[in-house]
Design an enzyme around this catalytic site. Structure first.
Site, short mmCIF file in Angstrom:
data_model
loop_
_atom_site.label_atom_id
_atom_site.label_comp_id
_atom_site.label_asym_id
_atom_site.label_seq_id
_atom_site.Cartn_x
_atom_site.Cartn_y
_atom_site.Cartn_z
CB ALA A 225 0.29 3.37 5.77
CG ASN A 226 -1.21 0.66 1.18
OD1 ASN A 226 -2.15 0.22 1.71
ND2 ASN A 226 0.00 -0.18 1.38
#
Ligand code: CTP
Length: 421
Positions: A225-226
């Site tokens: 993810a970020n």
């Protein structure tokens, strides 16, 4: 129809050329515009150009006998609802602050009994100079309204900072607000120079927005993810809905509530986000604010990967589809206006400019997401709007203000029929 007259005093700065557009914007809003040019202004743009655009004669000389007999500087200063000084150069501001009247522009300004709005524009060092600050404070104390300057690149190579004249649309919106004119524009200016949304000018339009990160599965419990929070995309969707648009918001996993009046489609991975965007087409406007993961795991495990097998697992990554690029090249189904974002940590403008082209979008909103900016996940944003016409740098604002200003700009663009919608 407004029949209000504005007296525009054009000062001697490079931003004088932008005032041709300002006159055009004001005439679109049915204001009559009469132009006075300083000697400096005439070094940048000819009176003939302003005459052609304003449809009126242009006044330049205090000591012109014919002009004085016909209308005179006193009448010139009173025969209007508002005087706008743009660009207000450091010199012109100094003269105004000290009551000089040695040319037509300053004599008119000293003689007027009408409200005055200035749009300062100058080199950042001149703007930040204590003398200019004193003059600006004096003018404010004298009841003179002011808009800008904005921050951004200067005409001088390599110079940046506060000093760019506010954009013609911002000035036009402020003038409308000052005159209480109800025109067709969806913009109205707030005191800090940002704009507020005013009407339902996106009614009947479908706006597609992407937001948030994507989660690319590694196995049933883990993912890539970020740090995207989705706040900017959600604020944009909310702002578009406020302007009456039908909004489809395709969002990755975020902890935000559905904005009122917005159809929210929640997805996990990039492939799903693309499929839902395609399903939502056609749209009049597409705004791609999601921080889509660039890669996914080639073969996500169906079972939880167990440790203790001697060595750590190696993840093999493959590139995700580019959602913005795919939609921007959808031929007949391409939205009339495609707006991308560019999250950069270095060479922000340069990278964003090339992204605008490589992705095939019309506008790109660039921001610096280096950790020290606090933009990723935070509540504020500092953006540069890159279009085919150039770069416009907006001041630091909260994400809602950025969203409202952007959506207002989009609505204006659509209303003027510039988007192929
Ligand atoms: N974007 C997208 N699909 C992707 C990657 C990006 O739709 N797979 C969109 C984003 O929503 C944004 C724009 O493309 O509007 C640019 O995203 P950004 O992360 O800045 O750039 P990337 O294309 O990922 O390029 P890079 O990571 O190399 O900077």
């Amino acid at each position: 129809m407004s029949d209000k007259r504005i007296l525009l005093i054009v000062g001697g700065g490079i931003a004088a050329y932008k005032c041709l557009d300002l006159v055009r914007r004001l005439r679109e809003r049915c204001f009559a515009v009469r132009v006075v040019m300083t000697a400096g202004a005439q070094e940048f743009v000819t009176p003939l150009s302003f005459g052609a655009i304003s449809g009126d004669r242009v006044f330049t000389d205090l000591f012109n006998l014919d002009d004085e007999r016909e209308i005179g500087h006193i009448r010139l200063s009173r025969d209007c609802e508002l005087i706008v000084v743009a660009p207000a150069t450091a010199d012109l501001m100094a003269k105004m602050a000290h009551g000089h009247a040695d040319d037509l522009a300053t004599a008119v300004l000293l003689a007027t009994n009408k409200p005055v709005l200035i749009a300062p524009a100058m080199n950042p060092r001149m703007w930040l100079n204590p003398a200019t600050k004193r003059n600006a404070a004096q003018l404010t104390a004298d009841g003179i309204a002011s808009i800008g300057p904005n921050s951004g690149e200067m005409a001088e190579r390599g110079e940046a900072g506060p000093g760019r004249m506010a954009e013609p649309l911002e000035i036009a919106a402020r003038i409308e607000q000052m005159l209480g004119a109800a025109a067709a524009s969806p913009l109205s200016a707030k005191p800090d120079g940002s704009v507020a949304l005013r009407d339902k000018s996106l009614a009947g339009r479908h706006v597609l927005v992407t937001a948030g990160p994507t989660h690319e599965p590694i196995d049933p419990v883990r993912y890539i993810a970020n740090r995207s929070s989705g706040k900017q995309g959600f604020a944009i969707a909310a702002a578009a809905a406020k302007l009456g648009a039908r909004v489809t918001l395709v969002s990755g996993p975020v902890g935000l509530a559905d904005p009122p009046g917005v159809h929210v489609v929640r997805v996990e991975a990039a492939a799903e986000m693309l499929a839902q965007c395609e399903a939502a087409l056609p749209a009049d406007v597409g705004i791609f604010a999601a921080a889509v993961a660039d890669w996914r795991v080639a073969e996500a495990s169906e079972e939880k990967i167990k440790k203790g097998k001697g060595s750590a697992p190696t993840l093999s990554l493959v590139e995700n589809p580019d959602i913005l690029k795919t939609v921007a090249r959808r031929g007949a189904k391409r939205p009339g206006l495609v707006v991308g974002f560019a999250a950069e940590t270095e060479n922000v403008l340069e990278h964003a400019r090339s992204k605008r082209k490589s992705k095939g979008c019309d506008w790109i909103i660039a921001n610096d997401v280096s950790p020290e900016t606090g933009i990723m996940g935070g509540d504020r944003n500092t953006v540069h709007v890159i279009t085919a016409d150039g770069v416009e740098s907006w001041p630091d604002m909260d994400k809602q203000a950025v969203a409202e200003k952007l959506v207002a700009r989009i609505a204006e663009h659509v209303a003027l029929g510039q988007a192929d919608v």
